[in-house]
Design a protein around this motif. Structure first.
Motif, short mmCIF file in Angstrom:
data_model
loop_
_atom_site.label_atom_id
_atom_site.label_comp_id
_atom_site.label_asym_id
_atom_site.label_seq_id
_atom_site.Cartn_x
_atom_site.Cartn_y
_atom_site.Cartn_z
N VAL A 1 -5.13 3.67 5.26
CA VAL A 1 -5.67 2.57 4.45
C VAL A 1 -5.05 1.24 4.87
O VAL A 1 -5.76 0.24 5.06
CB VAL A 1 -5.42 2.84 2.94
CG1 VAL A 1 -5.76 1.60 2.11
CG2 VAL A 1 -6.23 4.02 2.47
N SER A 2 -3.72 1.22 5.02
CA SER A 2 -3.05 -0.05 5.37
C SER A 2 -3.44 -0.52 6.76
O SER A 2 -3.63 -1.72 6.99
CB SER A 2 -1.53 0.12 5.26
OG SER A 2 -1.06 1.09 6.17
N LYS B 1 -2.59 9.03 4.15
CA LYS B 1 -3.56 8.18 3.44
C LYS B 1 -3.10 6.73 3.44
O LYS B 1 -3.89 5.81 3.70
CB LYS B 1 -3.72 8.68 2.01
CG LYS B 1 -4.45 10.00 1.88
CD LYS B 1 -4.53 10.43 0.42
CE LYS B 1 -5.17 11.80 0.28
NZ LYS B 1 -5.20 12.26 -1.13
N SER B 2 -1.81 6.53 3.13
CA SER B 2 -1.30 5.15 3.05
C SER B 2 -1.35 4.46 4.40
O SER B 2 -1.70 3.27 4.49
CB SER B 2 0.15 5.17 2.53
OG SER B 2 0.21 5.72 1.23
N ILE C 1 0.84 -1.20 0.00
CA ILE C 1 0.00 0.00 0.00
C ILE C 1 0.87 1.25 0.00
O ILE C 1 0.56 2.25 -0.66
CB ILE C 1 -0.97 -0.02 1.20
CG1 ILE C 1 -2.01 -1.13 1.00
CG2 ILE C 1 -1.66 1.34 1.36
CD1 ILE C 1 -2.97 -1.30 2.14
#
Length: 654
Positions: free
Chosen positions: A98-99, A94-95, A70
């Motif tokens: 999300v991860s 964001k990464s 990700i």
């Protein structure tokens, strides 16, 4: 599909082989391990028994498997971390989010968090962002320090100008940051001024807001300032005039940063500090183009620009290049101007598909040959004589170039099925009082006569000697339109270069009348309006720009004198010499009877006047005025122009 997969694998191998990628990936692995360990330590107050350690080591492979792909998909390994900014930090956030969400979902699905602490994973997300982001920031900091060290720090022997900046906004922040990044630049910022009272005593990168603009004179006396810098990129005309006046009162030299139209992607550079420009007096927001519409009729097309070496024509060529034309035909009668724009397009813009054509547009056989050889799909007709006093003395040239030349180029455009024809007109065509304006008004009427709804083949046969005419064609394929605007700042016909030259020589600055006014626009604005009009017309329209209020020439002269560091009246005299023959006191943009219609462009209006001329009568007058021009009959030319244009008056009009 198989080919795409192979290409993707090769690309990934190439990336993985790079030293920087491997180094960053290695440190990210360590930081992910550290983040998870610290989360456990914090959650269980520093006590990790064998059960907790086993949980850590059992989850770490899943963390690597989920988070690293990700991170890669989120472009965390493609950035140059020495330039880490808020954009990169947003990508990290964001990464990480999300991860972490995906990781928790997988663990919830596999184990229902049996024996695992949920708060550990919340802490893990926080520490992952802190460590991963901190690494990038540390890389940028170390790079900046290394660069500063290699340059020897701030050079001691550079004489630095002490600057006071007018403005405390985003542009000012960029300038201060660039000065800190480039210690070689010979500037030192002492303080800032801004009219926003809430900013007083606040700081931008440790530079304090000392007061408001009204405090400029007092602060400049209290501090050892060498120069003033107007750092408001979007200042209106009124704001710019006020700041210039306040700067002038201090007696210090002053400059400005580029305007918004000259700033690419919001990047303001301290190296781009410029002297105050007369274009600052326009005070209008930049004309915004409908890029897609323009691109549809210019991209990969053969485009011809008549008068392509002039101020408007050459700017048109530069603007057209932005839309990747297939070929540009530059048609001009001036050898030096034509050569200059050809070399500029080829060597500065690296555009090799430029065809220079040296000749007169009224040479019908030449225009026919050029169109037959290169088959242009779009024509911008900017070739014209435009100096009012000169054409009053030489009216036959206005007839030959502005009227007959325009008809010749229109004749050839119809015969060779040019798709779009844009005529460049002028506000002097409105209720003309001079030969130049009358000739351009007749060119507008020609444009409307040749538009599809008014087209008569008698016009097409009139000047078509040497062109093989298709008499069976009942209509043509060319969309005609015109663009009408006021005076263009900096063009060869503009009063501004004359004023600047007079000021440089010590005066006097000659103004015809204290109350004379004109509409003004910049050369890029004019070119952009012409391009935009080309995408909007259905045939026969005259487009105009919303140009705001007309400018008094006497006030403009006074402002220019101040801008160039002189004092009006005392240092530089303003001398009134009276209106010249054929010159108006006020210019207009609309002829009586023309209906104003709004367009879908906020800055552009369209005039849809009715074409009321008899084709036979118009044709007879055109023949007659050409005969008068060939015999150099000045009086006869003006009589015929009056027959064609009842609104024309050969004399001054207020």
């Amino acid at each position: 599909m198989k080919k795409n997969i192979i290409c993707s694998i090769r690309f990934l191998r190439g990336v993985i082989r790079t030293r920087h990628f491997a180094t960053i990936l290695f440190f990210d692995l360590l930081l992910l391990i550290l983040a998870h360990f610290v989360s456990y330590l914090l959650r269980f107050e520093g006590v990790l028994d064998s059960v907790r350690l086993q949980q850590i080591f059992s989850v770490l492979p899943l963390i690597f498997t989920v988070k690293l792909p990700i991170f890669y998909a989120g472009n965390l390994y493609r950035g140059m971390w020495r330039f880490t900014s808020f954009d990169e930090m947003r990508s990290i956030i964001k990464s990480v989010c999300v991860s972490s969400a995906l990781l928790v979902t997988i663990i919830l699905f596999l184990t229902r968090f049996d024996g695992l602490s949920r708060s550990v994973f919340i802490l893990d997300s926080f520490f992952t962002f802190l460590f991963i982001g901190g690494l990038r920031i540390a890389i940028r900091y170390l790079h900046d320090q290394r660069k500063h060290f290699l340059k020897g720090g701030s050079p001691k022997n550079i004489q630095r100008k002490k600057l006071l900046l007018l403005g405390a906004g985003e542009s000012t922040e960029k300038i201060i940051r660039e000065l800190k990044d480039n210690p070689q630049l010979p500037y030192q910022i002492i303080g800032l001024l801004d009219d926003d009272l809430s900013k007083r005593n606040k700081q931008i990168h440790h530079i304090r807001v000392l007061g408001t603009l009204q405090d400029l004179l007092e602060i400049s006396r209290q501090t050892e300032i060498d120069e003033l810098l107007i750092s408001v990129a979007s200042a209106s005309s009124k704001q710019m005039k006020r700041m210039i006046r306040l700067c002038k009162e201090t007696g210090l030299p002053y400059k400005a940063i580029p305007g918004l139209a000259n700033i690419i992607n919001g990047q303001v550079s301290i190296k781009a500090i410029r002297d105050i420009s007369y274009e600052d007096l326009l005070g209008r927001s930049e004309v915004k183009l409908a890029q897609n519409k323009i691109g549809r009729y210019l991209t990969d097309k053969v485009v011809m620009v008549t008068g392509g070496g002039g101020s408007i024509g050459s700017e048109l060529c530069r603007q057209i290049l932005k839309f990747n034309p297939g070929k540009i035909i530059v048609f001009d009668a001036g050898e030096e101007n034509l050569y200059s724009i050809q070399m500029e397009l080829m060597h500065e813009y690296n555009f090799q598909n430029c065809v220079p054509v040296l000749g007169q547009i009224q040479d019908l056989s030449l225009t026919d040959k050029v169109m037959q050889d290169y088959k242009p799909e779009v024509i911008f007709h900017a070739a014209a004589y435009k100096h009012v006093p000169l054409l009053e003395l030489n009216p036959w040239e206005a007839v030959e170039n502005n009227i007959i030349g325009t008809q010749c180029i229109m004749e050839a455009a119809i015969q060779h099925q040019v798709r779009r024809f844009v005529l460049v007109s002028t506000d002097k065509a409105v209720r003309p009082t001079n030969v130049m304006g009358a000739s351009k008004r007749i060119a507008e009427l020609l444009m409307q006569a040749y538009s599809l709804e008014n087209w008569d083949r008698k016009f097409h046969r009139y000047l078509a000697a040497g062109i093989e005419i298709d008499d069976n064609r009942k209509e043509h394929a060319t969309t005609f339109m015109a663009v009408r605007f006021g005076n263009v700042l900096g063009s060869s016909g503009s009063v501004i270069p004359l004023f600047k030259r007079q000021i440089e020589l010590g005066g006097p600055v000659t103004v015809t009348h204290p109350d004379i006014t004109r509409y003004f626009m910049s050369i890029p604005e004019a070119a952009q309006l012409i391009l935009q009009a080309g995408s909007m017309a259905n045939g026969g329209e005259i487009f105009i720009l919303k140009m705001g209020q007309p400018v008094r020439i006497a006030e403009l002269a006074r402002e220019l004198i101040i801008m160039l560091g002189k004092e009006p009246d005392s240092e530089i005299e303003i001398k009134y010499i009276g209106l010249r023959e054929g010159e108006k006191l006020y210019e207009e943009l609309i002829t009586e009877g023309e209906g104003i219609v709004k367009t879908n462009h906020e800055k552009i209006m369209v005039l849809r006047g009715e074409y009321k001329k008899s084709n036979i009568f118009f044709l007879q007058c055109l023949k007659l005025v050409q005969q008068k021009a060939q015999s150099h009959d000045s009086h006869g030319i003006k009589e015929v122009l009056l027959e064609l244009l009842p609104e024309y008056s050969a004399g001054n009009r207020s």
